[in-house]
Enzyme design. Sequence first.
Site, short mmCIF file in Angstrom:
data_model
loop_
_atom_site.label_atom_id
_atom_site.label_comp_id
_atom_site.label_asym_id
_atom_site.label_seq_id
_atom_site.Cartn_x
_atom_site.Cartn_y
_atom_site.Cartn_z
N ARG A 97 6.91 8.97 -13.08
CA ARG A 97 5.76 9.03 -12.16
C ARG A 97 5.14 10.42 -12.33
NH1 ARG A 97 5.42 7.03 -5.99
NH2 ARG A 97 5.06 5.13 -7.18
N HIS A 124 -1.08 2.08 -11.96
CA HIS A 124 0.23 1.81 -11.34
C HIS A 124 0.64 0.39 -11.77
CE1 HIS A 124 3.60 2.08 -8.84
NE2 HIS A 124 3.07 2.20 -7.64
N GLN A 127 3.28 -1.81 -9.94
CA GLN A 127 2.77 -2.32 -8.67
C GLN A 127 1.91 -3.57 -8.89
OE1 GLN A 127 3.36 -0.92 -5.43
NE2 GLN A 127 2.59 -2.95 -4.96
N ASP A 207 -5.46 -0.11 -0.37
CA ASP A 207 -4.53 0.98 -0.69
C ASP A 207 -5.00 2.21 0.09
OD1 ASP A 207 -2.62 2.62 -1.83
OD2 ASP A 207 -3.63 2.83 -3.77
N CYS A 244 0.06 -1.92 -1.18
CA CYS A 244 1.19 -1.44 -2.00
C CYS A 244 2.16 -0.59 -1.20
CB CYS A 244 0.67 -0.67 -3.21
SG CYS A 244 -0.37 0.72 -2.76
N ARG A 272 8.98 -5.79 -5.75
CA ARG A 272 9.10 -4.71 -6.73
C ARG A 272 10.48 -4.78 -7.40
NH1 ARG A 272 5.95 -0.02 -6.16
NH2 ARG A 272 6.91 0.56 -8.13
N1 CP Z 1 4.02 1.42 -3.73
C1 CP Z 1 4.76 2.44 -4.22
O1 CP Z 1 4.74 2.74 -5.41
O2 CP Z 1 5.50 3.08 -3.27
P1 CP Z 1 6.24 4.46 -3.45
O3 CP Z 1 5.19 5.54 -3.59
O4 CP Z 1 7.04 4.62 -2.18
O5 CP Z 1 7.11 4.42 -4.67
N1 NVA Z 2 -2.89 5.20 -4.76
C1 NVA Z 2 -1.63 5.62 -4.19
C2 NVA Z 2 -0.57 4.65 -4.48
C3 NVA Z 2 0.78 4.98 -3.87
C4 NVA Z 2 1.84 3.98 -4.21
C5 NVA Z 2 -1.28 7.00 -4.72
O1 NVA Z 2 -1.44 7.24 -5.93
O2 NVA Z 2 -0.85 7.85 -3.95
#
Ligand code: CP
Ligand code: NVA
Length: 285
Positions: A97, A124, A127, A207, A244, A272
């Site tokens: 990430r 993502h 997701q 989101d 999400c 997930r």
């Molecule tokens: N939706 C998602 O990726 O959640 P987290 O940021 O908690 O991993």
């Molecule tokens: N768009 C959000 C998604 C979190 C799972 C972010 O990047 O923070």
Amino acid sequence: MKNLEIVKNMTKEEVLNLFDEADEYRGKRNNLLKQKTLGMIFKKASTRTRVSFEVAMYQTGGQAIFLSKQASQLGRGEPIKDTARVLSRYCDGIMARVFEHSKIEDLVKYSDVPVINGLSDEYHPCQSLTDYYTIWRKKGLDAKVVFLGDGSDNVCHSLINTATVLGKEIVVSCPDQAKYHPKVKGNYEVIHDPHEAVSEADVVYTDVWVSMGETEEKERDLMDHQVNQEVMSKAKSDAIFMHCLPAHRGKEVTDEVMESSNSVVFDQAENRLHLQKALLLKLMK
Ligand code: CP
Ligand code: NVA
């Protein structure tokens, strides 16, 4: 399929096959990844991604190692291309990430083991694959899917990619300003009026307005695109609400919608685990 960088690199058959495999392995434990290790790099916070990958590795007989920016040499400036080559010699797969998507590309370029994008500023994929798996199970793939909010959001981009690979279209309801439009090519229609956008919708999705790493104030621009009861009443009566997570009640969604019987956000979060277990087996078995 060697990595999961963006869904756009997958074929429709690969995506549908993942859905079938997620159903097959759902709720089951096995030893198919016995003694295999997934290295997990987190430069941003996470609840679902970290826990679901870690549990998926455990349920398939393997293990996951969590590397945060602070507790690894990444926080002291070690380049990701060096980290990639080192982890490749210890681990059987890498999940990451990151901020800039180019860091995922660097990982793919320098790793000898499969790389999974666990979220970048632009995409993502874990997701959106889970989301379409959830839609496939609950509504079928001909469902009308509408995303409300910032169309340039990483989750929206991956939903567009997934819809496009599946040969479907998605509606994006966002403000009439270029910065809120999606920045990817694909099968989507932008409609600025949220009530018109959600008309006859089977799936209403949103989101957070401000993603991790962003500082911009967007509330005033995006308030009209909040998912509230009035917006939900314009969709089909059995439309599902998806997010999400994490959700910000009172911002992109009201507490009423989050807690309503139309909301499937926790089934979606659970999926997930099932989808990623299938993905890990595909890439690392
Ligand atoms: N939706 C998602 O990726 O959640 P987290 O940021 O908690 O991993
Ligand atoms: N768009 C959000 C998604 C979190 C799972 C972010 O990047 O923070």
